[in-house]
Every structure is written in C-alpha cells, then in structure tokens.
Design a protein around this motif. Sequence first.
Motif, PDB file in Angstrom:
ATOM      1  N   SER A  70       2.519 -10.336   6.253  1.00  0.00           N
ATOM      2  CA  SER A  70       2.921 -11.063   5.048  1.00  0.00           C
ATOM      3  C   SER A  70       1.735 -11.270   4.117  1.00  0.00           C
ATOM      4  O   SER A  70       1.841 -11.063   2.903  1.00  0.00           O
ATOM      5  CB  SER A  70       3.548 -12.407   5.430  1.00  0.00           C
ATOM      6  N   ASP A  71       0.604 -11.666   4.673  1.00  0.00           N
ATOM      7  CA  ASP A  71      -0.596 -11.864   3.860  1.00  0.00           C
ATOM      8  C   ASP A  71      -0.999 -10.573   3.146  1.00  0.00           C
ATOM      9  O   ASP A  71      -1.383 -10.593   1.971  1.00  0.00           O
ATOM     10  CB  ASP A  71      -1.760 -12.373   4.720  1.00  0.00           C
ATOM     11  N   ALA A  72      -0.912  -9.449   3.853  1.00  0.00           N
ATOM     12  CA  ALA A  72      -1.265  -8.161   3.255  1.00  0.00           C
ATOM     13  C   ALA A  72      -0.298  -7.798   2.126  1.00  0.00           C
ATOM     14  O   ALA A  72      -0.721  -7.329   1.062  1.00  0.00           O
ATOM     15  CB  ALA A  72      -1.274  -7.068   4.313  1.00  0.00           C
ATOM     16  N   LEU A  73       0.994  -8.038   2.327  1.00  0.00           N
ATOM     17  CA  LEU A  73       1.988  -7.732   1.301  1.00  0.00           C
ATOM     18  C   LEU A  73       1.802  -8.613   0.067  1.00  0.00           C
ATOM     19  O   LEU A  73       1.910  -8.140  -1.067  1.00  0.00           O
ATOM     20  CB  LEU A  73       3.404  -7.900   1.865  1.00  0.00           C
ATOM     21  N   VAL A  74       1.521  -9.879   0.279  1.00  0.00           N
ATOM     22  CA  VAL A  74       1.279 -10.794  -0.844  1.00  0.00           C
ATOM     23  C   VAL A  74       0.012 -10.374  -1.587  1.00  0.00           C
ATOM     24  O   VAL A  74      -0.020 -10.368  -2.824  1.00  0.00           O
ATOM     25  CB  VAL A  74       1.198 -12.262  -0.365  1.00  0.00           C
ATOM     26  N   ALA A  75      -1.018  -9.995  -0.863  1.00  0.00           N
ATOM     27  CA  ALA A  75      -2.267  -9.546  -1.502  1.00  0.00           C
ATOM     28  C   ALA A  75      -2.018  -8.310  -2.372  1.00  0.00           C
ATOM     29  O   ALA A  75      -2.590  -8.189  -3.463  1.00  0.00           O
ATOM     30  CB  ALA A  75      -3.333  -9.261  -0.447  1.00  0.00           C
ATOM     31  N   GLU A  76      -1.153  -7.407  -1.918  1.00  0.00           N
ATOM     32  CA  GLU A  76      -0.812  -6.241  -2.730  1.00  0.00           C
ATOM     33  C   GLU A  76      -0.143  -6.670  -4.037  1.00  0.00           C
ATOM     34  O   GLU A  76      -0.473  -6.143  -5.106  1.00  0.00           O
ATOM     35  CB  GLU A  76       0.135  -5.310  -1.958  1.00  0.00           C
ATOM     36  N   LEU A  77       0.778  -7.608  -3.945  1.00  0.00           N
ATOM     37  CA  LEU A  77       1.438  -8.117  -5.155  1.00  0.00           C
ATOM     38  C   LEU A  77       0.442  -8.793  -6.086  1.00  0.00           C
ATOM     39  O   LEU A  77       0.485  -8.595  -7.298  1.00  0.00           O
ATOM     40  CB  LEU A  77       2.520  -9.137  -4.774  1.00  0.00           C
ATOM     41  N   GLU A  78      -0.425  -9.610  -5.523  1.00  0.00           N
ATOM     42  CA  GLU A  78      -1.417 -10.316  -6.336  1.00  0.00           C
ATOM     43  C   GLU A  78      -2.342  -9.338  -7.055  1.00  0.00           C
ATOM     44  O   GLU A  78      -2.740  -9.583  -8.190  1.00  0.00           O
ATOM     45  CB  GLU A  78      -2.228 -11.282  -5.464  1.00  0.00           C
ATOM     46  N   ALA A  79      -2.675  -8.227  -6.414  1.00  0.00           N
ATOM     47  CA  ALA A  79      -3.603  -7.245  -6.989  1.00  0.00           C
ATOM     48  C   ALA A  79      -2.953  -6.386  -8.073  1.00  0.00           C
ATOM     49  O   ALA A  79      -3.652  -5.811  -8.908  1.00  0.00           O
ATOM     50  CB  ALA A  79      -4.158  -6.338  -5.889  1.00  0.00           C
ATOM     51  N   ALA A  80      -1.635  -6.301  -8.077  1.00  0.00           N
ATOM     52  CA  ALA A  80      -0.932  -5.387  -8.984  1.00  0.00           C
ATOM     53  C   ALA A  80      -0.719  -5.993 -10.370  1.00  0.00           C
ATOM     54  O   ALA A  80      -0.445  -7.175 -10.504  1.00  0.00           O
ATOM     55  CB  ALA A  80       0.420  -5.018  -8.390  1.00  0.00           C
ATOM     56  N   ASP A  81      -0.853  -5.131 -11.366  1.00  0.00           N
ATOM     57  CA  ASP A  81      -0.457  -5.489 -12.727  1.00  0.00           C
ATOM     58  C   ASP A  81       1.009  -5.142 -12.949  1.00  0.00           C
ATOM     59  O   ASP A  81       1.736  -5.858 -13.626  1.00  0.00           O
ATOM     60  CB  ASP A  81      -1.313  -4.722 -13.745  1.00  0.00           C
ATOM     61  N   THR A  82       1.426  -4.012 -12.368  1.00  0.00           N
ATOM     62  CA  THR A  82       2.804  -3.532 -12.481  1.00  0.00           C
ATOM     63  C   THR A  82       3.322  -3.204 -11.091  1.00  0.00           C
ATOM     64  O   THR A  82       2.645  -2.541 -10.308  1.00  0.00           O
ATOM     65  CB  THR A  82       2.887  -2.280 -13.377  1.00  0.00           C
ATOM     66  N   VAL A  83       4.537  -3.671 -10.806  1.00  0.00           N
ATOM     67  CA  VAL A  83       5.199  -3.412  -9.530  1.00  0.00           C
ATOM     68  C   VAL A  83       6.352  -2.456  -9.807  1.00  0.00           C
ATOM     69  O   VAL A  83       7.205  -2.734 -10.652  1.00  0.00           O
ATOM     70  CB  VAL A  83       5.723  -4.722  -8.902  1.00  0.00           C
ATOM     71  N   ILE A  84       6.374  -1.339  -9.110  1.00  0.00           N
ATOM     72  CA  ILE A  84       7.427  -0.333  -9.261  1.00  0.00           C
ATOM     73  C   ILE A  84       8.210  -0.299  -7.957  1.00  0.00           C
ATOM     74  O   ILE A  84       7.640  -0.020  -6.898  1.00  0.00           O
ATOM     75  CB  ILE A  84       6.822   1.050  -9.564  1.00  0.00           C
TER      76      ILE A  84
END
Length: 190
Positions: A70-84
Amino acid sequence: MTLLHIDSSARNDASITRKLTAAIVAQLGGDVIRRDLSDSLPLLTQDWVEANFTPADQRSDAQKDTLATSDALVAELEAADTVIIGMPIYNFSVPGALKAWIDQIARAGRTFKYTENGPVGLLEGKRAIIVVASGGVAMDSPVDFATPYLRQVLGFVGITNIEIIAADGLVSDAESKVSAAHEAVAKLAA
C-alpha cells in the motif's frame, strides 16, 4: 512530467485498454511509473486495517510489512503528475484487480483526511486520464457502475481533473469505436 501508467485488464495482447493507455503514454511522454494490476495485489485483511489505523510511529515491523505494498502504491500516486488508468468494464463494474488497487490507495491520513466538513482529498493538482472499454455497456449509462465509481474514488483522494477516453459498446462497432478512441488520444495535450 511523471506519468503513472496503470493497466487493469485481465487480457494482454488483445486488450483494447492496454493499447490505448500505451498510446497515451507515447503521446504525452515523460517519466513513466508502470503498474500492471494483473500481477495481483493483496486484498485488505483485518491485519491490514489494524496496521493502517495504528499511528505510523507506533507500527510494529509486521504492521509495516503488511502496509508495504500500500505504501508503495501511494508513493507512486504521490510522485505522478498524471495518472493513466486502463479500465475495462467487467460485469458492469471495475475489474477486481482495480478494486484491490483502490482499496490499497484509499488511506486516511495519506491520500485523504477527515475534517469537520467531511473528507478532503490530499492528492490535489493531479490529472487523471481513464480509458474505458466495454463490450455492451455504454459509458455513463444506467448500468455503467464502473466509470462513476472511479470518478468518485479519484475525486475522494483529491484528483478532480479527470478525462475519459471511451471505447464502449464494442460489440456493435468495435472498429469505429476504437478508431474514435485513438483519435481522442491523439488530441490529448501534455
């Protein structure tokens, strides 16, 4: 620009959403974080819930391990400007793999917070592009429970700049629907 490229189709080479999300990534360019949900994510358990609601500085090593995905998935979202997000509609709703991802990223104190006026998303300022594909369900029809649900979830965590690329109703005219979706992709601005 950092893109988070998420695919949730159970299909691989035959997946329309996978082809369209790949085309979006190519169209927009930038750094890409790739997440293929067909690799399966853990479902929520009692241990996960207990770990999530334990203050971060008080979590045991086992609880930290429980929340690591979960922490890794949230970190990916936090790092992204655009989510596809590639989202086929399965049985009127989102694929189970996408639901598992949603459960892992909807985290009080991380992606949203509770206030006196209700929950507030913490991932503001991001853009989401959702690719929807379906055989017979028309997007935003009374039996499309997937698209409104994903819009709600993204808005709940603060992502309100949402664009939809639809390839729906594919059983009636797949070629023109996919072609129209590719044309919509070509018009996306970075």
